[in-house]
Motif scaffolding. Structure first.
Motif, PDB file in Angstrom:
ATOM      1  N   ASN A 297       0.799  -1.229   0.000  1.00 47.90           N
ATOM      2  CA  ASN A 297       0.000   0.000   0.000  1.00 47.90           C
ATOM      3  C   ASN A 297       0.825   1.269   0.000  1.00 47.90           C
ATOM      4  N   CYS A 298       2.111   1.134   0.288  1.00 53.95           N
ATOM      5  CA  CYS A 298       2.934   2.342   0.415  1.00 53.95           C
ATOM      6  C   CYS A 298       3.132   2.993  -0.953  1.00 53.95           C
ATOM      7  N   PRO A 299       2.606   4.229  -1.136  1.00 56.25           N
ATOM      8  CA  PRO A 299       2.725   4.867  -2.447  1.00 56.25           C
ATOM      9  C   PRO A 299       4.164   5.293  -2.751  1.00 56.25           C
ATOM     10  N   ALA A 300       5.011   5.395  -1.702  1.00 58.61           N
ATOM     11  CA  ALA A 300       6.389   5.840  -1.920  1.00 58.61           C
ATOM     12  C   ALA A 300       7.343   4.661  -2.016  1.00 58.61           C
ATOM     13  N   LYS A 301       6.792   3.463  -1.905  1.00 60.35           N
ATOM     14  CA  LYS A 301       7.608   2.235  -1.899  1.00 60.35           C
ATOM     15  C   LYS A 301       8.757   2.368  -0.895  1.00 60.35           C
ATOM     16  N   ALA A 302       8.414   2.823   0.289  1.00 58.09           N
ATOM     17  CA  ALA A 302       9.440   3.101   1.299  1.00 58.09           C
ATOM     18  C   ALA A 302       9.498   2.010   2.360  1.00 58.09           C
ATOM     19  N   ILE A 303       8.817   0.871   2.112  1.00 56.31           N
ATOM     20  CA  ILE A 303       8.831  -0.204   3.099  1.00 56.31           C
ATOM     21  C   ILE A 303       9.535  -1.439   2.508  1.00 56.31           C
ATOM     22  N   ASP A 304      10.523  -1.912   3.230  1.00 51.98           N
ATOM     23  CA  ASP A 304      11.263  -3.106   2.786  1.00 51.98           C
ATOM     24  C   ASP A 304      10.857  -4.315   3.621  1.00 51.98           C
ATOM     25  N   GLY A 305      10.992  -5.490   3.029  1.00 53.45           N
ATOM     26  CA  GLY A 305      10.715  -6.703   3.788  1.00 53.45           C
ATOM     27  C   GLY A 305      10.236  -7.806   2.878  1.00 53.45           C
ATOM     28  N   THR A 306      10.379  -9.054   3.347  1.00 55.69           N
ATOM     29  CA  THR A 306       9.896 -10.186   2.562  1.00 55.69           C
ATOM     30  C   THR A 306       8.773 -10.869   3.332  1.00 55.69           C
ATOM     31  N   VAL A 307       8.032 -11.707   2.617  1.00 51.06           N
ATOM     32  CA  VAL A 307       6.880 -12.383   3.202  1.00 51.06           C
ATOM     33  C   VAL A 307       7.262 -13.097   4.491  1.00 51.06           C
ATOM     34  N   LYS A 308       6.381 -12.970   5.486  1.00 47.77           N
ATOM     35  CA  LYS A 308       6.539 -13.636   6.772  1.00 47.77           C
ATOM     36  C   LYS A 308       7.744 -13.155   7.572  1.00 47.77           C
ATOM     37  N   LYS A 309       8.365 -12.060   7.153  1.00 47.72           N
ATOM     38  CA  LYS A 309       9.465 -11.463   7.930  1.00 47.72           C
ATOM     39  C   LYS A 309       9.052 -10.040   8.295  1.00 47.72           C
ATOM     40  N   PRO A 310       9.439  -9.575   9.463  1.00 47.47           N
ATOM     41  CA  PRO A 310       9.099  -8.207   9.850  1.00 47.47           C
ATOM     42  C   PRO A 310       9.581  -7.193   8.814  1.00 47.47           C
ATOM     43  N   HIS A 311       8.729  -6.205   8.549  1.00 46.66           N
ATOM     44  CA  HIS A 311       9.062  -5.166   7.576  1.00 46.66           C
ATOM     45  C   HIS A 311       9.694  -3.961   8.263  1.00 46.66           C
ATOM     46  N   VAL A 312      10.334  -3.111   7.448  1.00 48.48           N
ATOM     47  CA  VAL A 312      10.985  -1.914   7.988  1.00 48.48           C
ATOM     48  C   VAL A 312      10.677  -0.717   7.084  1.00 48.48           C
ATOM     49  N   ILE A 313      10.427   0.440   7.717  1.00 43.59           N
ATOM     50  CA  ILE A 313      10.193   1.657   6.933  1.00 43.59           C
ATOM     51  C   ILE A 313      11.515   2.391   6.745  1.00 43.59           C
ATOM     52  N   ARG A 314      11.849   2.719   5.492  1.00 37.67           N
ATOM     53  CA  ARG A 314      13.028   3.574   5.263  1.00 37.67           C
ATOM     54  C   ARG A 314      12.603   5.013   5.497  1.00 37.67           C
ATOM     55  N   GLN A 315      12.989   5.556   6.653  1.00 37.76           N
ATOM     56  CA  GLN A 315      12.485   6.864   7.065  1.00 37.76           C
ATOM     57  C   GLN A 315      12.795   7.950   6.042  1.00 37.76           C
TER      58      GLN A 315
ATOM     59  N   CYS B  12       2.276   9.510   4.765  1.00 37.51           N
ATOM     60  CA  CYS B  12       0.888   9.603   4.330  1.00 37.51           C
ATOM     61  C   CYS B  12      -0.030   8.807   5.243  1.00 37.51           C
ATOM     62  N   GLY B  13       0.525   7.866   5.997  1.00 39.41           N
ATOM     63  CA  GLY B  13      -0.298   7.109   6.941  1.00 39.41           C
ATOM     64  C   GLY B  13      -0.994   5.903   6.328  1.00 39.41           C
ATOM     65  N   GLN B  14      -0.735   5.612   5.034  1.00 42.19           N
ATOM     66  CA  GLN B  14      -1.386   4.462   4.392  1.00 42.19           C
ATOM     67  C   GLN B  14      -1.034   3.150   5.089  1.00 42.19           C
ATOM     68  N   CYS B  15       0.236   3.038   5.507  1.00 42.03           N
ATOM     69  CA  CYS B  15       0.666   1.783   6.125  1.00 42.03           C
ATOM     70  C   CYS B  15      -0.086   1.537   7.431  1.00 42.03           C
ATOM     71  N   LEU B  16      -0.200   2.607   8.217  1.00 45.66           N
ATOM     72  CA  LEU B  16      -0.903   2.488   9.497  1.00 45.66           C
ATOM     73  C   LEU B  16      -2.342   2.044   9.261  1.00 45.66           C
ATOM     74  N   ALA B  17      -2.959   2.670   8.250  1.00 46.43           N
ATOM     75  CA  ALA B  17      -4.359   2.353   7.967  1.00 46.43           C
ATOM     76  C   ALA B  17      -4.508   0.926   7.455  1.00 46.43           C
ATOM     77  N   SER B  18      -3.475   0.382   6.791  1.00 47.43           N
ATOM     78  CA  SER B  18      -3.637  -0.932   6.181  1.00 47.43           C
ATOM     79  C   SER B  18      -3.224  -2.079   7.110  1.00 47.43           C
TER      80      SER B  18
END
Ligand SMILES: Cc1cc2nc3c(=O)[nH]c(=O)nc-3n(C[C@H](O)[C@H](O)[C@H](O)COP(=O)(O)O)c2cc1C
Ligand code: FES
Lengths: 167, 585
Positions: free
Chosen positions: B546-564, B570-576
């Protein structure tokens, strides 16, 4: 290049308005409002014609036309989106709606899309605060907007315009 | 006889009232049940509203009606038993919204048909004007207004009788005197005047004609805001009817008093609500304020004596003339008499038009009538008086509605805008919002207002964007005083109020923005930081997709990380996120 010499509006449409109001003191704003009703905006040659008929200087006429937000010096798109930026709408998230419109259409306040379909204009309070955030498109009010709902409305208008153009 | 009435003010229509009407009309026509309209009932949050009357009695009020309800309504109305409509019927809690009010300026709103003068007359309309014209002197009329204590409802609260008397005494050069109604209603977030004109235009005409007689006006003009097309249509229609019925024009009600009325549509400029700018605009110029004195009462429209009042001020006048000045003065406080209309909006549960006696507390209005804050959130403040007013914090909600008491808080009574805010509204952002408005609306005639508001806006902007500097608060304060003192008209003189009141009551929010680079209300995007908590993230990839800036890294079933650095907040990640793994601060 200056376009004013090329612009050719049908000034005969304006004649009845000028006949009725040009000699009445204090009517400049009324004349400009009626002219905008006729042409959809205020073309430069119309402004000159108004100046000549009323005896005001072109500078004064342009001065009035640029002072009031209602007057437009450029044509607007098929759909005029008036997006409320009043206090109630602000408190209820109008900024997110602006962003959604800009992302969807690529235009900001005062701009028109390249296809001439949409013009976006910020306005203050449409008087429907209880439905905030609110926008009005060609006289119809859309209330309790969310970014998703806004995009949906815009897309359906686009579709409608596309159909009209075809058939 | 049974009939139905639909609330069709602008807001009702926006909510779908006209569609409800077209759905109902054909169905009820067969049953012989007439469908009428009325203006704004004031319960905007319940629109569209359909009232069922038996003769003159309201027997049932249906709320939040949609077109789809039309067949059920028509079926029920055809029979005796209306209980099938229980689900649509207004709840007692909501009825209290109206019952707790005292309606004088709004007494006919939501009851009369605004398109019909006969309906207005049937409710005692034009009795005040007839009384005045059947033998009262100008002085006597002004005296009734003086006794009533009526003060200007446009914001400043100046005694109405005083202005009328000054205009009455003032000598005209060519025999003309003007009575002007200010319906420019510039406060963004207020709609009292619009509601009065749309819902009860004859009340305004009557009040204006009483004033016109009192000052000896030869012409009356209503300056209506451009954004109010429906109000203009209804008022035009009412003026024609009043003229035909002899309430306007030559020899009004058979007396030797003559005065006609016309509408002038504004063209969109907040400053034109200021009375001298309004006059400039009426004369066809740019709406730039004049220096006072001379006041409009001496040299106003076309330099002739003119009286300007607000819509609501005039709307009180007919009632005062029929009920007496003393009766009106019995309501209210020592310094503020009568009632005041407010447009209650924002984060409140029940928003709409509210008319209450002066002296009621803010708490009673916002919680008693408005039902408090939506979604169980905490109330933070109320904004009164729009761009000229200020924010009053929740802790001070025992303040009473009174010109003096409200001015003491740093806000003002204002024209009636009352925008309620909860904990999610950033007060620095609020101040910035109003300064953005005033910089755009400043006419540019005087330097303090033109440049001063711009500089205020710039400082507020940098604070909300995380670039606030040490000393900014002091700079704001200094600049506010300079603009207040140096500006030519009320626009500039009051423009710093939103900044000053938020600085006074919410200084800690300013400090948090400047020193900690944090927005306590989580509204200023530039100061937010979104974070994914590895212990809660299951790696569903929802946020990354959902991140429109493609600022989140991570693979399936592994914790993701936001590249600050790439996050646009925009808050899309929080909402999703469905696992509560993302937080913001
Ligand atoms: C910037 C500015 C905007 C104003 N806007 C309005 C307005 O929208 N409506 C209004 O009635 N008065 C407005 N006023 C107040 C008018 O100048 C004037 O005091 C008022 O119309 C007088 O009527 P009243 O005595 O009945 O209140 C404004 C004043 C200022 C300085
Ligand atoms: S503030 Fe948006 S409609 Fe009033």
């Amino acid at each position: 290049m200056c376009q004013c010499s090329q612009q050719k509006s049908d000034l005969s449409l304006l004649a009845p308005v000028l006949e009725k109001y040009a000699a009445v003191p204090g009517s400049l704003i009324t004349i400009l409002q009626k002219a905008q009703d006729i042409y959809g905006y205020l073309p430069t040659d119309v402004l000159y014609a108004v100046a000549e008929a009323t005896g005001d200087s072109p500078a004064k006429v342009l001065g009035v036309a640029t002072f009031y937000t209602q007057f437009r010096l450029q044509p607007v798109g098929k759909y005029l989106i008036m997006q409320c930026q009043g206090t109630a709408c602000h408190v209820n998230g109008s900024e997110r709606i602006s962003k959604a419109i800009t992302e969807e259409l690529g235009i900001r306040d005062g701009e028109t899309t390249a296809d001439g379909l949409f013009t976006l204009k910020d306005v203050a309070c449409l008087g429907c605060c209880s439905l905030s955030p609110v926008m009005m498109i060609n006289g119809e009010t859309y209330g309790t907007l969310t970014p998703e709902k806004t995009v949906k409305i815009l897309r359906s208008l686009k579709e409608q315009a596309g159909k009209e153009a075809q058939g | 006889m049974r009939r139905i009435v639909i609330g069709e003010g602008s807001c009702g229509i926006a909510a779908g009232a006209a569609k409800v009407q077209s759905a109902l009309e054909p169905l009820l026509k067969e049953a012989g049940i007439p469908v009428g309209i009325t203006g704004c009932i004031g319960m905007c949050y319940l629109e569209p509203i359909v009232d069922i009357y038996e003769d003159k009695t309201l027997v049932r009020r249906l709320v939040r009606v949609s077109e789809a309800d039309a067949p059920a309504i028509a079926a029920a109305l055809a029979g005796e038993d209306l209980s099938a409509l229980d689900a649509l019927t207004i709840q007692p809690d909501d009825e209290a919204f109206l019952k707790k009010q005292t309606r004088i300026a709004l007494r006919n709103c939501g009851i009369v048909d605004p398109t019909d003068v006969i309906d207005y007359e049937a409710r005692g309309g034009y009795e005040g004007l007839k009384k005045v014209l059947s033998g009262m002197s100008q002085e006597e009329v002004i005296d009734v207004i003086k006794v009533s204590g009526l003060a200007g409802r446009g914001g400043a609260g100046f005694p109405t009788w005083f202005k009328w008397d000054a205009a009455r005494k003032s000598q005209s050069k060519n025999g003309s005197k003007y009575l002007i109604c200010n319906a420019d209603e510039g406060d963004p977030g207020a709609f009292m005047d619009r509601a009065v004109i749309e819902s009860d235009p004859h009340n305004l005409i009557e009040g204006m004609m009483i004033g016109a007689y009192a000052i000896g006006a030869t012409e009356a003009v209503v300056y209506v805001r451009a954004e109010y097309p429906l109000a203009i249509v209804r008022l035009e229609n009412a003026i024609e009817q009043a003229r035909a019925a002899g309430y306007l024009g030559r020899n009004i009600c058979g007396s030797d008093f003559s005065c006609d009325m016309r509408i002038k549509a504004g063209a969109g400029a907040f400053v034109c609500g200021e009375e001298t700018a309004l006059i400039e605009s009426l004369e066809g110029h740019r709406g730039m304020p004049r220096l006072k004195p001379p006041f409009p009462a001496q040299a106003g429209y076309w330099q002739e004596p003119s009286n300007i009042n607000n819509v609501e001020t005039y709307a009180n006048v007919p009632w005062i003339l029929t009920h007496g000045g003393e009766t009106y003065a019995q309501m209210g406080t020592e310094t503020s008499k009568g009632t005041k209309v407010f447009a209650l909006t924002g984060k409140v549960v029940r928003g709409g038009l509210v008319e209450v006696p002066m002296g009621m507390t803010l708490r009673d209005v916002i919680f008693g009538i408005g039902g408090g804050i939506r979604d169980g959130r905490k109330c933070k403040a109320v904004q009164m008086g729009g761009p000229s007013g200020g924010c009053i914090p929740y802790e001070m909600f025992d303040t009473v509605i009174d010109y003096k008491a409200l001015a003491a808080t740093g806000a003002i009574m204002g024209s009636g805008g009352m925008v309620v805010m909860d904990e999610t509204t950033c007060m620095v952002g609020m101040a910035k919002f109003f300064l953005d408005f005033t910089t755009k609306e400043s006419c540019g005639k005087c330097v303090h207002c033109r440049i001063g508001t711009k500089r205020l806006y710039e400082i507020l902007t940098r604070i909300t964007e995380g670039n606030g500097r040490e000393g900014d608060i002091e700079l704001l304060e200094e600049l506010c005083v300079a603009v207040k003192d140096g500006a030519l008209c009320g626009l500039g003189q009051t423009a710093p109020n939103p900044v000053l009141t938020t600085l006074r009551y919410f200084r800690d929010e300013y400090v948090a923005h400047i020193e900690k680079k944090k927005c306590p209300s989580l509204e200023c995007a530039a100061l937010l930081r979104y974070e994914i908590h590895a212990d809660k993230c299951i790696g569903c990839t929802m946020c990354a997709r959902n991140c429109p800036a493609k600022a989140i890294d991570g693979t399936v079933k592994k914790p993701h990380v936001i590249r600050q650095a790439d996050c646009i907040r925009c808050g899309q990640c929080l909402a999703s996120c469905r696992f509560g793994a993302i937080t913001v601060e």
